[in-house]
Structures are given as structure tokens and as C-alpha cells.
Enzyme design. Sequence first.
Site, short mmCIF file in Angstrom:
data_model
loop_
_atom_site.label_atom_id
_atom_site.label_comp_id
_atom_site.label_asym_id
_atom_site.label_seq_id
_atom_site.Cartn_x
_atom_site.Cartn_y
_atom_site.Cartn_z
N HIS A 1 -1.85 -5.63 1.49
CA HIS A 1 -3.16 -6.24 1.27
C HIS A 1 -2.99 -7.64 0.68
O HIS A 1 -2.03 -7.91 -0.06
CB HIS A 1 -3.98 -5.39 0.30
CG HIS A 1 -5.17 -6.12 -0.28
ND1 HIS A 1 -6.38 -6.16 0.37
CD2 HIS A 1 -5.31 -6.87 -1.40
CE1 HIS A 1 -7.23 -6.91 -0.34
NE2 HIS A 1 -6.61 -7.34 -1.43
N ASN B 1 -2.14 -0.29 7.27
CA ASN B 1 -1.47 -1.53 7.69
C ASN B 1 -0.53 -2.13 6.62
O ASN B 1 -0.19 -3.30 6.66
CB ASN B 1 -2.48 -2.56 8.20
CG ASN B 1 -3.48 -2.95 7.13
OD1 ASN B 1 -3.35 -2.52 5.98
ND2 ASN B 1 -4.45 -3.77 7.49
N THR C 1 -4.93 -8.18 10.53
CA THR C 1 -5.20 -6.83 10.02
C THR C 1 -4.59 -5.74 10.91
O THR C 1 -4.00 -4.78 10.42
CB THR C 1 -6.74 -6.61 9.94
OG1 THR C 1 -7.31 -7.75 9.30
CG2 THR C 1 -7.07 -5.36 9.17
N LYS D 1 0.82 -1.21 0.00
CA LYS D 1 0.00 0.00 0.00
C LYS D 1 0.86 1.27 0.00
O LYS D 1 2.06 1.20 0.31
CB LYS D 1 -0.93 -0.04 1.22
CG LYS D 1 -1.95 -1.20 1.16
CD LYS D 1 -2.88 -1.22 2.38
CE LYS D 1 -3.83 -2.40 2.33
NZ LYS D 1 -4.74 -2.45 3.50
N PHE E 1 -14.86 3.10 8.53
CA PHE E 1 -13.53 3.58 8.11
C PHE E 1 -13.38 3.65 6.59
O PHE E 1 -12.30 3.91 6.08
CB PHE E 1 -12.44 2.68 8.70
CG PHE E 1 -12.65 1.20 8.42
CD1 PHE E 1 -12.33 0.66 7.17
CD2 PHE E 1 -13.19 0.35 9.38
CE1 PHE E 1 -12.52 -0.69 6.90
CE2 PHE E 1 -13.39 -1.00 9.12
CZ PHE E 1 -13.06 -1.52 7.87
N ARG F 1 -1.79 -14.48 3.25
CA ARG F 1 -2.45 -13.89 4.42
C ARG F 1 -1.67 -14.21 5.70
O ARG F 1 -1.51 -13.36 6.56
CB ARG F 1 -3.90 -14.36 4.53
CG ARG F 1 -4.78 -13.78 3.42
CD ARG F 1 -6.25 -13.73 3.77
NE ARG F 1 -6.59 -12.94 4.94
CZ ARG F 1 -6.86 -11.64 4.93
NH1 ARG F 1 -6.83 -10.96 3.78
NH2 ARG F 1 -7.17 -11.02 6.04
P1 DAT Z 1 -7.52 -7.30 5.58
O1 DAT Z 1 -6.78 -6.20 4.90
O2 DAT Z 1 -6.68 -7.94 6.61
O3 DAT Z 1 -8.15 -8.24 4.64
P2 DAT Z 1 -10.20 -6.26 6.02
O4 DAT Z 1 -10.54 -6.83 4.72
O5 DAT Z 1 -11.05 -6.59 7.17
O6 DAT Z 1 -8.69 -6.63 6.44
O7 DAT Z 1 -10.14 -4.68 5.90
C1 DAT Z 1 -9.61 -4.06 4.77
C2 DAT Z 1 -8.78 -2.85 5.21
O8 DAT Z 1 -9.58 -1.94 5.91
C3 DAT Z 1 -7.67 -3.19 6.19
O9 DAT Z 1 -6.53 -3.66 5.56
C4 DAT Z 1 -7.45 -1.90 6.87
C5 DAT Z 1 -8.84 -1.33 6.96
N1 DAT Z 1 -9.46 -1.66 8.26
C6 DAT Z 1 -9.98 -2.83 8.65
N2 DAT Z 1 -10.45 -2.78 9.88
C7 DAT Z 1 -10.26 -1.51 10.33
C8 DAT Z 1 -10.54 -0.78 11.53
N3 DAT Z 1 -11.13 -1.35 12.56
N4 DAT Z 1 -10.18 0.52 11.59
C9 DAT Z 1 -9.59 1.13 10.57
N5 DAT Z 1 -9.29 0.50 9.39
C10 DAT Z 1 -9.62 -0.80 9.28
MG MG Z 2 -9.84 -8.13 3.23
#
Ligand code: DAT
Ligand code: MG
Length: 639
Positions: free
Chosen positions: A557, A554, A530, A451, A496, A524
Site C-alpha cells: 500500500h 496486491n 493497483t 500487507k 470489495f 506509488r
Molecule cells: P491503491 O492501493 O493502489 O491505492 P485503491 O486505493 O483504489 O488502490 O484501493 C485500495 C485497495 O483496495 C487496493 O490496494 C486493493 C483493493 N482494491 C481496489 N480495487 C479493487 C478491485 N477492483 N477488486 C478488488 N480489490 C480492489
Molecule cells: Mg489508495
Amino acid sequence: MAGKKKENTLQVNITNDEQWNDVLAMKGLTVVDVYQQWCGPCRAVMSLFRKMKNELGDDLLHFATAEADSIEALEKYRGKCEPTFLFYAGGELVGVLRGPNAPLLQKTIQEELKKETNVLEHGTGRKVVKDEGLIEEEEVNDDHQHDEDVMVPAHKSYTVALIKPDVVAHGKANEIIMKIQDAGFVILAHEERTLTEAEVQDFYQHKATEPYFQELIQFMSSGPSHVLVISKTEECDDVIPAWREFIGPPDIEEAKMKQPESLRAQYGTKSVFNGLHGSNDSERASRELAFFFPNFRMAMADSEQETVERTLALIRPDAARENREEILARIHESGFTVAMQREVMLSEEQVRQFYSSHLQEEYFPRLMECMTSGPVLALALVKQGAVKHWRGILGPKDLIQAKNEEPECLRAQFSAGNPSVNQLHGSGSPEEAEREIRFFFPTEQTLAVIKPDTEHREEILKEIRARGFTISHMKDTVLSRDMAEEFYKEHRDKPFFSQLVDYMCRGPCSVLVLTKENAVEEWRATMGPTDPSVAREMAPESLRARFAKDVLENGVHGSSNTKHAHEKIQFIFGDIDSESDLIHDAASPPLEAEESFAELKNLQASRSPSFDQKKNQTEPSTTFVYNRLLKEYSRFITG
Ligand code: DAT
Ligand code: MG
């Protein structure tokens, strides 16, 4: 040369079926070296055979060589590159040994000869064996008695020795070879040859600046030398210093003064003509071995140097249900790394596919019933010499034999009450292991994104490769707002979402298609949870634990399942399912990328559609265990 002639009378060369039958009809024990036309009989063992024949002088001991291609009875040995020694007595196979392992050969010959002498003198029964290495694995308890696999024990160190042209010209080579053997050294390979000037130059390139270099080249190419690969039998950790001690100092005068018993003191003539050579250290030894015996080195790599490799372990449904944790604990205790793990409910068709070579067996219906009675736990295990070690701790296939003879082995301990089918599987060879692993862990693609504003991009890319992912496509791009919204559309309703979109289109990101067995799950696991604060707790080695700023920013992806992976790859790269679209991974040479891509295509082509279907019905549970060993392994497979 005298040596050659002796070799020919030592071993009867069998070239057709008639001769084969004649040789088998000989009274006593016959040791047959089965060879392939392209590589010839195993020279490594000739001096051992000669020595044994001289020592034992036994009329009941015969040696033969047989070319697999010209003899019907050896059909199953065609195309096998490892030297194979078959022991025949009374026309029956009584023993099998693979690899040019001199000490083991010597021991086996002595034992088998003793047994056959007993058979002939006292009429005791002859124990006939099947060559287990040829028979497709019999998974089930059947009525046959099986002999255990003949294991070639890991070998100790080796050195490359030369008996130089001066000594050979003086007719002393055989005398020296006797002395070498008497001193307890084992000659693993032996070849007489005249080195060309170019070869000598190459071999002694580290001496190129020495004033005597030209003289050395002239001398070393002046006539035949004997090239030997030497190891040692008794307690001796390192043959290299032992051999150097045995030959004495390079300077003849010094040798005569200080070590009059040494070979150089006895046989050397003057300075560069010091009669013998020994490798300086293990690194030189391996280079010199490769120089003189390129094929031999490969044979050693399997049986002796034990490369890091993978094997497929299956825990059949009964044991997967009842003894899963204990078995996994034993696996870890034994030093294996679980590189991939997956629980899968196999269809009958899949069982037939996996066990296609067992379809006609009497036990197949029981195997089928067992394999489809619940989820099978498939594991890809990594370790040095994993295939052999895993089979070693599994123990005999036959459960009764396992319980009687090796009560500690896994098959004896975890039979889950099923008396007719053993509960654990292990691949039979490294090649079979790779095929079987592909069956249970087919190659996948996933989409990975580094990212915007993520530091340590190079380090992340390096780690991706180190973990064995192939970067089949890569592009650096700034996502438009629309694209970022579309990309994360599943999260549209999350609080978010707008922040997430802001972040994603804030600057350039690197988008990658990663290819590997089990790629989705593994990427993953490589990223970690995450939220980096969770990641640091649960997976401190993961990328997000190390490089992510916070839960929103974070760093990386990865698709969460194969369906998403497919969709997002389409979204970013369009239809890339064609070779010409391949974008080379900038950091690896194009050829390599192309090769892995071609391989990938083959894998995909060979993969069963029904298996894919099934995959979506089951919940794959994958643990990706990260450790140094696996890194080593990745380096090893990516070259
Ligand atoms: P991942 O990227 O691990 O698949 P996700 O699909 O649940 O996680 O979420 C996509 C993105 O959204 C994640 O990389 C960062 C953001 N995100 C997820 N949960 C969040 C939160 N609680 N607060 C802020 N950003 C968040
Ligand atoms: Mg995801």
C-alpha cells in the site's frame, strides 16, 4: 632538498595586496595558483611548471602562488577547495582553469603565452575574461560577451609511482623525473617524503608474509622517497601497464637481462632495492592514491572519475509548452535518466526565492515575467557527471552566441521564439544542484504498508532502500478489524470493502514511513498500478507486477497524496514529529538513520511555506524511471 628550493624560486609567493599588484604589473603572462591556507599550493603541477619554464625559458612567463585569504582581490576564491589557476596578462584576467589537469594546463599556458606575446609585439587586443565559475549564473541574454565555461576533460587512467630511498639517496631523483616526462608521462602529483615504518607496513601489507618483509620496511623508511601520481598524454588507454613496462621487471637481474633500458635496470641496486614502484592494477592505484594523496583523490573524483550525480533542469514555460517532447527526447538520447519530474506554476515570490542572487540584475524583470508566464517543467536528471554534461549540451547562456557558435545546442534549438531569455536552466555545480532539486522536490513522507502474507518482504525492504527512500519509522503490527476499516474508510462503499478489511487484518503487516523528495509519487510509481495484471503490462519492474497475487491481495500500500499520507501516518504512528520518537530502521545502523533524520529536519526547516501551498494548487506529474543507473545513484547517496 634541492627539489624544494627550485620550487620556491619557480613561483613567486604572493602574501599581500601590495605584492599582488606588483605581480600583476609584471610584463608577460603570470600563472597564479590560488590556494587555501589549509591545503597549500597545488604540488601536482610544480614539475610541469618547472619543465615548461626550462623548455620555454621565456622572460614573459611567470608563475606565482597566492593565498586566497590574505588577498583582497581573491575574496571570491576563499573556501574553494579545487585548485584554481588564474592567468593574468597586463594586469587583466585572461584565463581560468580549475583542477590539477596537467595536459590542459600545459596547453593553456602555451596558448596564453603566445597570445600575450602577440599582444606585446603586434599590439593586438587582449581578450579579457570573467571567471564564470564565480559569477552567479546569468540566465538571460544580456549585452556581455561570455566565454564558455572552461571544461576539464575527463582524464584517463593514473598510477602511483615511488622513487624509492636508494635512488633518492644516490641523487638520481631529478634525472629520473626528467626521463619520466620525456617518455610522455604526465606527473599529476609529486611529493617528497620519508615514509614512517608504520606507513610502509600499511602500504605493503600484502607482502607481510614475505621473508623479506622486515628488510623492506627498514629500507623503505630509511630516507626520503618521491611519491608521484602519473598519467599519460598520448593515446594510451591504461597508464598502469605502460608505467610497469617503463620501470621494468621487479627483479633487477631480470631487468638488466631482458630490459636494459628500463628504469629498474638502470637505477635499481639489488632485489628489494629495486629503485621504483608502480601500482599493480587500477584498484591498487586508487588505494595507493588515497593513501598518499587523500585530498587529491577527491579532486579527481569530480573532474575525472565522474561520479553519478544529479542536476536540476528547468524547461521554462514557453519551451515547456512548445518543445517539451523534443527536449525530453534529447535528454534521453544524451543518456540522462529523469529521476523526478514535476510541472509547477511558480509564484513571483518563489521566483524571487529561487533566483535570490539575481534580484539586482538588470534582466531580472524579464526573467520574472518569463518564469511566471506558465508552468515550468522541473526535472531531476541523473547521469555520471550530470551537472557538467547537462550544461555542456545546453550551450552558451547568451542566445546569440549559442546560435552562432553552437547551433546544435539545446538553447539554440529550443528558444521558443523568445529572444531575450534562454529557455533552459542547468545547475552550476553539484552542490547547487542538490539545493535546487530540494527547492523543486521538497522532502516528503508517505505511508507504505507491506500487507499480510506478502512474500519477499526482505526483497521489498531492500528495494525501498536501494531506491533512496529513508525508512524513518517502521513497525510490524496486526491491524484490528476496526483499524483496518478506519484505514480504508474512503473505500467503505466499494463492493470489495469487507474482503479488503478481512485481508488487511489477517496477519501481521509492516507499516513504514518513507521519506524522500517526492516520496508520495515515487512510492506509488515503485508499487505500480493497483491491479497486478495491469502492472505487469505497464510497469513490469514495479513491486505489484512482481509480487502481487491479484487486484485485492496486491501486496503493498502507499498513500495517494500528501494529505492522506499525513493522516494515515498520524493514524498509525500518532504524532511522530519529534526526533526522540525515531524508530530506527532495524537493518541500517542507528547513526545513519539519525543522520538522515537530522538532515531531513534541516530540509523541512529550510523549505518555503509558500512553495508548499502552491504545490497543492498544481497537478504534479511525476514519472519515476527505474533503471540501474538510479540504483547506483541511490547506493551512492546512501553510502
Ligand atoms: P491503491 O492501493 O493502489 O491505492 P485503491 O486505493 O483504489 O488502490 O484501493 C485500495 C485497495 O483496495 C487496493 O490496494 C486493493 C483493493 N482494491 C481496489 N480495487 C479493487 C478491485 N477492483 N477488486 C478488488 N480489490 C480492489
Ligand atoms: Mg489508495
